[in-house]
Design a protein around this motif. Structure first.
Motif, short mmCIF file in Angstrom:
data_model
loop_
_atom_site.label_atom_id
_atom_site.label_comp_id
_atom_site.label_asym_id
_atom_site.label_seq_id
_atom_site.Cartn_x
_atom_site.Cartn_y
_atom_site.Cartn_z
N ASP A 1 0.88 -1.30 -0.01
CA ASP A 1 -0.07 -0.04 0.06
C ASP A 1 0.92 1.29 0.05
OD1 ASP A 1 -1.94 2.15 0.33
OD2 ASP A 1 -2.79 1.21 2.13
N LEU A 2 0.80 1.80 -1.10
CA LEU A 2 1.90 3.09 -1.54
C LEU A 2 1.02 4.33 -1.47
CD1 LEU A 2 4.70 1.52 -3.61
CD2 LEU A 2 4.76 2.07 -1.13
N ARG A 3 -0.21 4.20 -1.29
CA ARG A 3 -1.03 5.41 -1.16
C ARG A 3 -0.44 6.60 -0.30
NH1 ARG A 3 -6.87 2.73 0.24
NH2 ARG A 3 -5.26 1.84 1.81
N ASN A 4 -0.41 7.91 -0.86
CA ASN A 4 0.46 9.20 -0.24
C ASN A 4 1.62 8.80 0.13
OD1 ASN A 4 -2.31 10.28 -0.47
ND2 ASN A 4 -3.09 8.92 1.34
N ALA A 5 2.26 7.65 -0.44
CA ALA A 5 3.76 7.40 -0.08
C ALA A 5 4.58 8.69 -0.71
CB ALA A 5 4.12 6.24 -0.34
N ASN A 6 5.90 8.87 0.11
CA ASN A 6 6.54 9.95 -0.62
C ASN A 6 7.65 9.25 -1.41
OD1 ASN A 6 8.25 12.21 -1.30
ND2 ASN A 6 8.25 12.90 0.93
N LEU A 7 7.57 9.04 -2.65
CA LEU A 7 8.63 8.55 -3.45
C LEU A 7 9.38 9.69 -4.19
CD1 LEU A 7 6.33 5.38 -4.63
CD2 LEU A 7 7.64 5.44 -2.66
N CYS A 8 9.40 10.48 -3.90
CA CYS A 8 10.23 11.65 -4.73
C CYS A 8 11.43 11.10 -4.81
CB CYS A 8 10.26 12.83 -3.98
SG CYS A 8 10.97 14.25 -4.63
N ARG A 9 12.04 11.41 -6.07
CA ARG A 9 13.47 10.79 -6.53
C ARG A 9 13.94 9.44 -6.47
NH1 ARG A 9 16.89 12.41 -3.21
NH2 ARG A 9 15.35 13.48 -1.43
N CYS A 10 12.85 8.72 -6.11
CA CYS A 10 13.03 7.13 -5.85
C CYS A 10 13.42 6.57 -7.37
CB CYS A 10 11.77 6.47 -5.44
SG CYS A 10 11.93 4.87 -4.84
N ASP A 11 14.18 5.53 -7.50
CA ASP A 11 14.68 4.92 -8.68
C ASP A 11 13.72 3.83 -9.02
OD1 ASP A 11 16.01 3.87 -11.07
OD2 ASP A 11 17.88 4.63 -10.36
#
Length: 232
Positions: free
Chosen positions: A44-54
């Protein structure tokens, strides 16, 4: 004070070190994490912060991504997302990404595949696009000042009215690229570029203020870099 949260350094770990098996809930902070070629399962990645994630080569097809922050996350043609999820409009960077007018200043975009991406009017000043794939991309109106494009593939790239002041284009492949209407090449370094033979006369006919400007990073002038291509 009541209501204030405090960071416990004894249990804190940097977001970029988070691995998929450590995900516990949708408040995941994985900024800058390297999840290349991993199967994310049904997280569950809802609203997760994946900024700059590769996420290049990763499988997120069974994850929940609603509301996730994917700004500047990297993806490629092998990245899989849930059916109906518009990765190209999410702020992530990769092939076909819709980034017209996006603020990408000083971003690390080395070796990223941007073929088919929309980058008109994008702010790329200071960004590192070394080795990036930009074939056929339109960069009209983009801010490319101080941008690193060393060894980038820019075949048939349309630079339009972009600004290339102090840009580092050493070793870039510019076959079929259009540079005739760029706003400025002041201090840009074209040493070792390929495919500029037909455009050299026009580029060397630009204003002296552009051609003779010294680039302290590459220790060269635009004029010298262009004249060096005559022997290639």
């Amino acid at each position: 004070m009541v209501g204030l949260g405090y960071l416990d350094l004894r249990t804190w770990s940097a977001p970029e070190t988070l691995q998929p098996e450590q995900i516990r809930d949708s408040s995941t902070d994985a900024r800058g994490a390297d999840w290349r070629e991993q199967d994310l399962g049904e997280h569950d990645l809802r609203n997760a912060n994946l900024c700059r994630c590769d996420l290049r080569g990763s499988n997120l097809s069974r994850c929940q991504l609603d509301g996730a922050n994917l700004r500047l996350a990297r993806f490629d043609r092998a990245t899989r997302v849930p059916e109906g999820f518009d990765l190209c409009s999410s702020g992530a960077v990769g092939p076909g990404a819709k980034l017209n007018g996006a603020f990408l200043n000083n971003s690390d975009l080395r070796e990223i595949d941007l073929r088919g991406a929309m980058l008109m009017g994008a702010y790329l000043s200071g960004a590192d696009l070394s080795g990036a794939l930009l074939d056929g991309v339109s960069l009209a109106g983009s801010d490319l000042r101080f941008t690193a494009l060393r060894g980038a593939m820019c075949r048939k790239t349309r630079f339009g009215t972009s600004q290339l002041d102090m840009a580092d284009l050493r070793g870039a492949d510019l076959q079929g690229a259009t540079l005739d209407s760029v706003d400025s090449i002041k201090g840009a370094d074209f040493s070792g570029c390929f495919g500029l033979n037909d455009q050299l006369p026009a580029l060397l006919n630009r204003a002296t203020a552009e051609l003779d400007h010294w680039n302290p990073l590459t220790r060269n002038t635009t004029r010298n870099s262009l004249e060096s291509l005559r022997d290639i």
